[in-house]
Design an enzyme around this catalytic site. Structure first.
Site, mmCIF file in Angstrom:
data_model
loop_
_atom_site.group_PDB
_atom_site.id
_atom_site.type_symbol
_atom_site.label_atom_id
_atom_site.label_comp_id
_atom_site.label_asym_id
_atom_site.label_seq_id
_atom_site.Cartn_x
_atom_site.Cartn_y
_atom_site.Cartn_z
ATOM 1 N N GLY A 11 2.958 -1.387 -14.336
ATOM 2 C CA GLY A 11 2.778 -1.438 -12.890
ATOM 3 C C GLY A 11 1.318 -1.572 -12.532
ATOM 4 N N LEU A 12 0.946 -2.696 -11.923
ATOM 5 C CA LEU A 12 -0.464 -2.945 -11.616
ATOM 6 C C LEU A 12 -0.664 -3.214 -10.133
ATOM 7 C CD1 LEU A 12 -1.372 -5.127 -14.731
ATOM 8 C CD2 LEU A 12 -2.235 -2.846 -14.206
ATOM 9 N N GLY A 13 -0.072 -2.362 -9.343
ATOM 10 C CA GLY A 13 -0.325 -2.397 -7.912
ATOM 11 C C GLY A 13 -1.607 -1.647 -7.594
ATOM 12 N N GLU A 131 2.580 14.682 -11.496
ATOM 13 C CA GLU A 131 1.770 15.253 -10.412
ATOM 14 C C GLU A 131 1.611 14.290 -9.247
ATOM 15 O OE1 GLU A 131 0.351 17.767 -8.255
ATOM 16 O OE2 GLU A 131 0.050 18.591 -10.262
ATOM 17 N N GLY A 136 0.332 12.857 -3.324
ATOM 18 C CA GLY A 136 -0.838 12.093 -3.764
ATOM 19 C C GLY A 136 -1.800 12.885 -4.614
ATOM 20 N N GLY A 189 -1.848 -1.450 5.879
ATOM 21 C CA GLY A 189 -1.341 -1.164 4.542
ATOM 22 C C GLY A 189 -0.815 0.247 4.364
ATOM 23 N N GLU A 192 4.909 -0.083 4.583
ATOM 24 C CA GLU A 192 5.436 -1.281 3.945
ATOM 25 C C GLU A 192 6.021 -2.215 5.002
ATOM 26 O OE1 GLU A 192 5.144 -1.878 0.793
ATOM 27 O OE2 GLU A 192 4.520 0.099 0.060
ATOM 28 N N ASP A 203 11.458 9.226 2.002
ATOM 29 C CA ASP A 203 10.376 9.483 1.053
ATOM 30 C C ASP A 203 10.021 10.974 1.024
ATOM 31 O OD1 ASP A 203 7.845 8.431 -0.542
ATOM 32 O OD2 ASP A 203 7.069 9.737 1.038
ATOM 33 N N LYS A 207 10.447 14.005 -2.111
ATOM 34 C CA LYS A 207 9.399 14.946 -2.511
ATOM 35 C C LYS A 207 9.829 16.396 -2.295
ATOM 36 C CE LYS A 207 5.921 11.493 -1.274
ATOM 37 N NZ LYS A 207 4.936 11.064 -0.253
#
Length: 430
Positions: A11-13, A131, A136, A189, A192, A203, A207
């Site tokens: 994953g390279l976002g 984590e 975040g 940004g 989405e 979301d 969590k």
């Protein structure tokens, strides 16, 4: 110096590239803190040719992420693909079955499949760390699982979604409507193109389910989280809340008592003096109540490349130092299956907004339904609606149970004089 740690990144976002940058920029510091050289061996993502603004030529490219754990030169995989199913889940299973340590930021996958993945990790006695999946850059997982491990935690609640918090606090400060601010959040940004998971509370519910398991030692139960979002919150709600001394925030709240486990995500009125009301923009803030340590407050950046990458690499540092703990602080076999049907027995006041017909009988019928539900009123405010045919009514109840409110709303929905779906928000006494 012990043997180095060889990792692969899937994953390279924004976050994935942030992890690569952090590992490169702080390589010497991380090596001194772990006593090991951390080396990224291989990477994988959907689009090899996308310009990500960083040099990827030094890493081996693997087209199919599920091929990463098949390599013999990988000790640990970092999964940053996202999604509860598909390649992310297939990769996680493959890693843990082969005995390869796994780090993920994927809260949806953990909320839906965390029990299975934790069992795989425990059977192989390998690290499975996450984590970055909750709040975040805030070390909330470590704080609850390790820092508060000696405590019985009675409740945990807070702001768990930065996008919704940005929208609500911007509406509040700039006096702008929901749709207008949502469009700005998407342009910046923060949200989405399809913001459903954020604005409808899903979301945050992912969590909250994870935090509940950590805090209370119960099995993951995402399906029992009562969830509603912020899309019905209006400027008039915020103005009325402010007059009462409150601010509106999307709050996840969980508590465990003798009746069982209660989990809920919904917009709530929070007292202006409370730290949760002061968390603006994309900040997250979480409160945990321990029986020995008292009230703990965790606050910080809940999203973004830097904070989330920091949490990912914090897990990497722990593993590089040789740290190992069961994923949820208690072995899966000892996690309890909690009753979720009767746990919400606390009473609290509720804010209700609805639109009614401009008739002499309409308000009196509302009052009758309130009496039938055994709910007393703190206040009733009626003002002219958008047309002459309707009025907007704000009800503030005295403390009552959520079951009473649910029954009241059902009764309201059956009343011809009510012209809108009632909007309800808990008034938190915290």
């Amino acid at each position: 110096m012990v043997q180095g740690l060889r990792i692969a990144l899937a994953g390279l976002g924004t976050v994935g590239c942030g992890v690569l940058k952090l590992l490169k920029d702080n390589a010497d510091l991380i090596e001194r803190r772990t006593g090991r050289k951390i080396e990224v061996i291989a990477i994988s993502a959907r689009n090899k040719n996308r310009d990500r603004g960083i040099d990827l030529s030094r890493y081996d490219w693997v087209d199919d992420v599920v091929d990463l754990p098949k390599r013999d030169d990988i000790d640990l995989v970092i999964e940053l693909i996202g999604g509860s199913e598909g390649p992310a889940l297939e990769l996680a299973r493959a890693c843990l079955k082969k005995g390869i340590a796994l780090i993920t930021a994927n809260k949806a996958m953990i909320a839906h499949h965390g029990m299975e993945l934790a069992e795989l990790a425990e059977s192989s006695q390998i690290p499975f760390a996450y984590e970055a999946a909750v709040a975040g850059g805030i070390p909330i997982i470590k704080g609850v699982k390790e820092g508060a491990a000696a405590n019985e935690i009675s409740q945990i609640f807070g702001i768990l979604n930065g996008t919704s918090n940005f929208i609500l606090t911007t509406m509040e400060k700039d006096k702008r409507g929901f749709e207008d601010v949502l469009a700005e959040a998407q342009a910046l940004g923060y949200a989405e193109a399809d913001p459903t998971f954020d604005i409808e509370g899903i979301d945050a519910a992912h969590k909250l389910a994870i935090l509940s398991t950590l805090a209370f030692g119960t099995k993951l139960d995402f399906d029992s989280v009562k969830t509603s979002g912020i899309q019905t919150v209006t400027l008039s709600d915020m103005q009325k809340a402010a007059q009462m001394g409150y601010k509106i925030r999307l709050i996840g709240q969980a508590k465990k008592n003798t009746q069982g486990l209660f989990q809920k995500v919904s917009p709530c009125l929070v007292p202006c003096h409370h730290p949760l009301a002061q968390a603006d923009g994309s900040l997250n803030a979480v409160v945990a109540q321990g029986n020995q340590v008292g009230r703990l407050l965790f606050e910080g950046a809940g999203a973004g490349a830097g904070p989330t990458a920091s949490a990912v690499v914090a897990d990497l540092v722990d593993i590089a130092r040789g740290g190992y703990a069961t994923p949820f602080g208690i072995p899966v076999q000892y996690l309890e299956k909690a009753d979720t049907d009767k746990a919400d027995n606390d009473k609290q006041s509720v804010y209700i907004r609805l639109s009614i017909a401009n008739t002499a009988q309409a308000v009196s019928k509302l009052v009758v339904l309130l009496a039938d539900a055994d709910i007393s009123l703190e206040s009733l405010n009626q003002q002219e609606g958008q047309d002459q045919e309707t009025s907007d009514v704000i009800l503030v109840t005295k403390a009552c149970t959520s079951e009473a409110i649910e029954n009241l709303v059902k009764a309201f929905n059956g009343l011809a004089e009510i012209k809108s779906v009632p909007v309800t928000m808990d008034i938190l006494n915290i």
